[in-house]
Design an enzyme around this catalytic site. Sequence first.
Site, mmCIF file in Angstrom:
data_model
loop_
_atom_site.group_PDB
_atom_site.id
_atom_site.type_symbol
_atom_site.label_atom_id
_atom_site.label_comp_id
_atom_site.label_asym_id
_atom_site.label_seq_id
_atom_site.Cartn_x
_atom_site.Cartn_y
_atom_site.Cartn_z
ATOM 1 N N HIS A 1 49.118 -58.178 -42.377
ATOM 2 C CA HIS A 1 47.847 -58.502 -43.024
ATOM 3 C C HIS A 1 46.752 -57.661 -42.367
ATOM 4 C CE1 HIS A 1 44.209 -60.755 -44.097
ATOM 5 N NE2 HIS A 1 44.915 -61.258 -45.122
ATOM 6 N N ASN B 1 43.592 -58.020 -41.823
ATOM 7 C CA ASN B 1 42.684 -58.656 -40.862
ATOM 8 C C ASN B 1 43.428 -59.457 -39.813
ATOM 9 O OD1 ASN B 1 41.113 -58.419 -43.604
ATOM 10 N ND2 ASN B 1 39.558 -58.463 -42.000
ATOM 11 N N THR C 1 10.598 -9.076 -17.391
ATOM 12 C CA THR C 1 9.999 -10.412 -17.433
ATOM 13 C C THR C 1 8.829 -10.358 -18.403
ATOM 14 O OG1 THR C 1 8.537 -9.920 -15.561
ATOM 15 C CG2 THR C 1 10.667 -10.926 -15.040
ATOM 16 N N HIS C 2 8.664 -11.409 -19.188
ATOM 17 C CA HIS C 2 7.649 -11.419 -20.251
ATOM 18 C C HIS C 2 7.879 -10.294 -21.261
ATOM 19 C CE1 HIS C 2 5.047 -14.274 -17.950
ATOM 20 N NE2 HIS C 2 5.560 -13.634 -16.905
ATOM 21 N N VAL D 1 24.914 -0.924 -37.756
ATOM 22 C CA VAL D 1 25.772 -1.946 -37.135
ATOM 23 C C VAL D 1 24.889 -3.073 -36.625
ATOM 24 C CG1 VAL D 1 27.423 -2.437 -35.303
ATOM 25 C CG2 VAL D 1 27.489 -0.222 -36.477
ATOM 26 N N ASN D 2 25.206 -4.279 -36.998
ATOM 27 C CA ASN D 2 24.405 -5.435 -36.595
ATOM 28 C C ASN D 2 25.115 -6.268 -35.519
ATOM 29 O OD1 ASN D 2 22.492 -4.753 -38.502
ATOM 30 N ND2 ASN D 2 23.349 -6.086 -40.072
ATOM 31 N N GLU E 1 24.475 -13.256 -33.662
ATOM 32 C CA GLU E 1 23.731 -13.951 -34.712
ATOM 33 C C GLU E 1 24.423 -15.247 -35.131
ATOM 34 O OE1 GLU E 1 23.200 -11.018 -37.727
ATOM 35 O OE2 GLU E 1 21.533 -10.042 -36.686
#
Length: 437
Positions: A102, A104, A160-161, A298-299, A304
């Site tokens: 059964h 349940n 940097t930056h 070429v990517n 990505e």
Amino acid sequence: MSQELWGAETRKAVDNFPVSGEPVPIAVIRMLGRIKAAAARVNADLGLLDSEIAGRIAAAGDAIAAGEHDAQFPVDVFQTGSGTSSNMNTNEVIASLAEGAHANDHVNMGQSSNDVFPSAVHLAAVAEVRGSLDPALAKLETAFAKQADAFADIVKSGRTHLMDAVPVTLGQEFAGYAAQIRLGRRRLDDALPRVAQIPLGGTATGTGLNTHAEFAARARELLAEATGGPVLAPEDPFEAQGNRDALVELSGVLKVIAVSLTKIANDIAWMGSGPRAGLAELFLPELQKGSSIMPGKVNPVIPEVVLQVAAQVIGNDTAITIGGTQGNFELNVRIPLIARNLLQSIALLSSASTLFADKCVAGIEANEAMTTRHAEATLASATALNPHIGYDKATEVVQTAVKTDKTAREVAREMGVEESVLDEALDLRKMARGSGA
């Protein structure tokens, strides 16, 4: 589809929730099968369930765990927030497979959707991290570490930056990437023991109503044997029942890994930019045409992909965080949402990390002519003159070099700095290695 094994409650759920067409993650369904099998065996051992019925239930649960009945679980993931519909779906399928059982009284004996479904989500997440994500991250970490060794002596301009900075080596950068992934793996290791704490045995509200006092501990033992991993008791049954904080924590770790991957993939795409009008410090593997109109383009396709996956994982974490706030009193009622997003994040990060390692990182080559040019061109190398001529004089060197398009060495020489000082201070490799040179 094969013959339907589910019953009326599953049919109601299918009819009530035509939302996304996306079912509950199959890893959760298979873990529900493991839990039902373990519960039947424990209840039989405790003398609460006829051994023959228990054996048939356990066999059916094992079959579900093995993926033999995946098509029998059609309930949409956007369903009742406790996962009751999927628990009933599982009970009904097992009852159909186990003659005389059964749904349940037998299959669900000593259980409630409120403790079974979140337990399945927790254990599925642990299994997927251990079996899929961690090995993928380990492969990626190794790929970066190998490249760090290969690029150890290649000096380039630091940045940097997004501005020229003092020289570094390409190997140092790749070693940093390897460390980011390594630290992400450690964060996973730290979070998993809390995810492995499951509320099974708490039944409806955490009190354990209608379950034997020994049920939970015995079931955890069987589940640990079946999964090969830790399955732990909750620190407090009401904490385990009323919230999904451990899953939110795990999602937070996945988000950190996504943030790390974003930084790394962006760096690699930038360093591979060009070939003539970009940084052009790296040659990335050429996997496919990068343009339908520009010949020879070429990517950075794999970086990505990684960046898109990372964005999705961060978005999933937001949904999981909101879902985690919806725990009122004795039960969180956004568990299917949390499960859907968490398991998707684990799967996406696993696939993306493997692709990143195999199709990009392992094949990266350094453009040493360009890295050397950039290392020699960065005027920030004048920083190393500070101890010899002072900050103000070094600033004058930089400003003059900018105006005259000369190197820092040329300007400093013209200002009377001795050649021996220049040789000592402007040794780029020594500069990149810092005080440990």
